[in-house]
Design an enzyme around this catalytic site. Structure first.
Site, PDB file in Angstrom:
ATOM      1  CG  ASN A  17      -1.880 -11.410  -1.517  1.00 23.09           C
ATOM      2  OD1 ASN A  17      -2.101 -11.921  -0.415  1.00 23.09           O
ATOM      3  ND2 ASN A  17      -1.925 -10.101  -1.718  1.00 23.09           N
ATOM      4  CE  LYS A  19      -5.203  -9.023  -3.022  1.00 18.56           C
ATOM      5  NZ  LYS A  19      -5.777  -7.915  -3.838  1.00 18.56           N
ATOM      6  CG  HIS A 103      -0.536  -5.677  -1.541  1.00 16.82           C
ATOM      7  ND1 HIS A 103      -1.757  -5.045  -1.677  1.00 16.82           N
ATOM      8  CD2 HIS A 103      -0.537  -6.680  -2.464  1.00 16.82           C
ATOM      9  CE1 HIS A 103      -2.464  -5.639  -2.620  1.00 16.82           C
ATOM     10  NE2 HIS A 103      -1.743  -6.640  -3.121  1.00 16.82           N
ATOM     11  CD  GLU A 105      -5.586  -5.345  -1.365  1.00 19.70           C
ATOM     12  OE1 GLU A 105      -6.234  -5.607  -2.391  1.00 19.70           O
ATOM     13  OE2 GLU A 105      -5.195  -6.202  -0.543  1.00 19.70           O
ATOM     14  CD  GLU A 175       0.688  -4.186  -5.329  1.00 16.85           C
ATOM     15  OE1 GLU A 175      -0.105  -5.125  -5.331  1.00 16.85           O
ATOM     16  OE2 GLU A 175       0.854  -3.434  -4.362  1.00 16.85           O
ATOM     17  N   GLY A 181      -7.886  -5.810  -8.448  1.00 18.14           N
ATOM     18  CA  GLY A 181      -9.263  -6.121  -8.110  1.00 18.14           C
ATOM     19  C   GLY A 181     -10.298  -5.428  -8.972  1.00 18.14           C
ATOM     20  CB  SER A 221      -6.920  -7.646 -13.093  1.00 18.28           C
ATOM     21  OG  SER A 221      -7.657  -6.843 -12.193  1.00 18.28           O
TER      22      SER A 221
END
Length: 259
Positions: A17, A19, A103, A105, A175, A181, A221
């Site tokens: 991904n 992003k 996701h 985010e 996730e 991140g 990560s």
């Protein structure tokens, strides 16, 4: 009920991904570098999720590879007055086989609810795209021992009115928000514990064969230094990779983790 277990006949799935990174030139450079580093035929199934503006260019660059293509998101309608949005049929038309939905985010930064994710899953399936449906808990929720409650709620609402037939090529990505991140990843035992919970919950919601057929990915990560240990976990069928997928050398090592 017999406990659900992973279908080991499934091909490992590795998703990169990107992003909101890489313009068209950078995207082509990355794909070209990966083509030079990764040996064909690929052992795992590899999916690249570039930004929307680079999808077509990456699709063309992918033609001599086994890499598949994914959109990073889609709208829950197939067309209409939704300025700035991208429809699932558009992703299919440009060459995507997969789409990432729910996701963390999208949930935390843009306020996507479980109900919105559910509508997106339906439209993706209608467009013949394979959803990569993301679920996961925050650091506070894990500390408060709410992980399983959060995951169950996301699954139950996200899969509302989704049939067993719909789940034939389905992918679910766990996730943990606290690992994305941050450089902190769940241990293989932590990942497998949640994956096992997901699979057993799906067996109750549907049946064991359906649950066993779904590929469960870990995201958070992921890097060359932890990929082998993560993939040893019984119920981990692949990974959703963020930052490391932007570096050709790093991502190639993840793809070829078994070498």
């Amino acid at each position: 009920m017999t406990e659900a277990t992973s279908d080991t006949s499934h091909k490992t799935l590795i998703v990169g991904n990107w992003k909101m990174n890489n313009n068209i030139t950078d995207s082509i450079k990355l794909v070209t570098a990966l083509k030079n580093l990764v040996k064909e035929p690929l052992e795992p199934e590899v999916v690249l999720a570039p930004p929307f503006t680079a999808l077509y260019s990456v699709s063309v660059a992918n033609q001599e590879t086994s890499f598949k293509l994914a959109g990073q998101n889609c709208h829950w309608e197939e067309e209409g007055p939704f300025t700035g949005e991208v429809a699932a049929p558009f992703l299919k038309d440009i060459g995507c086989d997969f789409v990432i939905l729910g996701h963390s985010e999208r949930r935390t930064l843009f306020g996507e609810s479980d109900e919105m994710v559910n509508k997106k899953i339906h439209v993706a399936l209608h467009a013949d795209l394979i959803p990569i449906f993301c679920v996961g808990e925050s650091h506070k929720e894990r500390e408060n021992k709410k992980t399983f409650d959060v995951i169950e709620k996301q699954l139950r609402k996200g899969l509302n009115d989704i049939t067993m037939h719909d789940l034939e090529n389905f992918v679910i990505a766990y996730e943990p928000v606290w690992a994305i991140g941050t450089g902190n990843n769940a241990t293989p035992a932590q990942a497998n514990e949640v994956h096992s919970f997901i699979r057993n919950f799906l067996a109750k919601l549907y049946d064991a064969p359906t649950a066993n057929n779904i590929r469960l990915l870990y995201g958070g990560s992921v890097k060359p230094s932890n990929i082998k240990d993560l993939m040893k976990a019984h119920d981990v069928n692949g990974v959703l990779v963020g930052g490391a997928s932007l570096l050709a050398d790093e991502f190639a090592k993840i793809i070829q983790f078994a070498d």
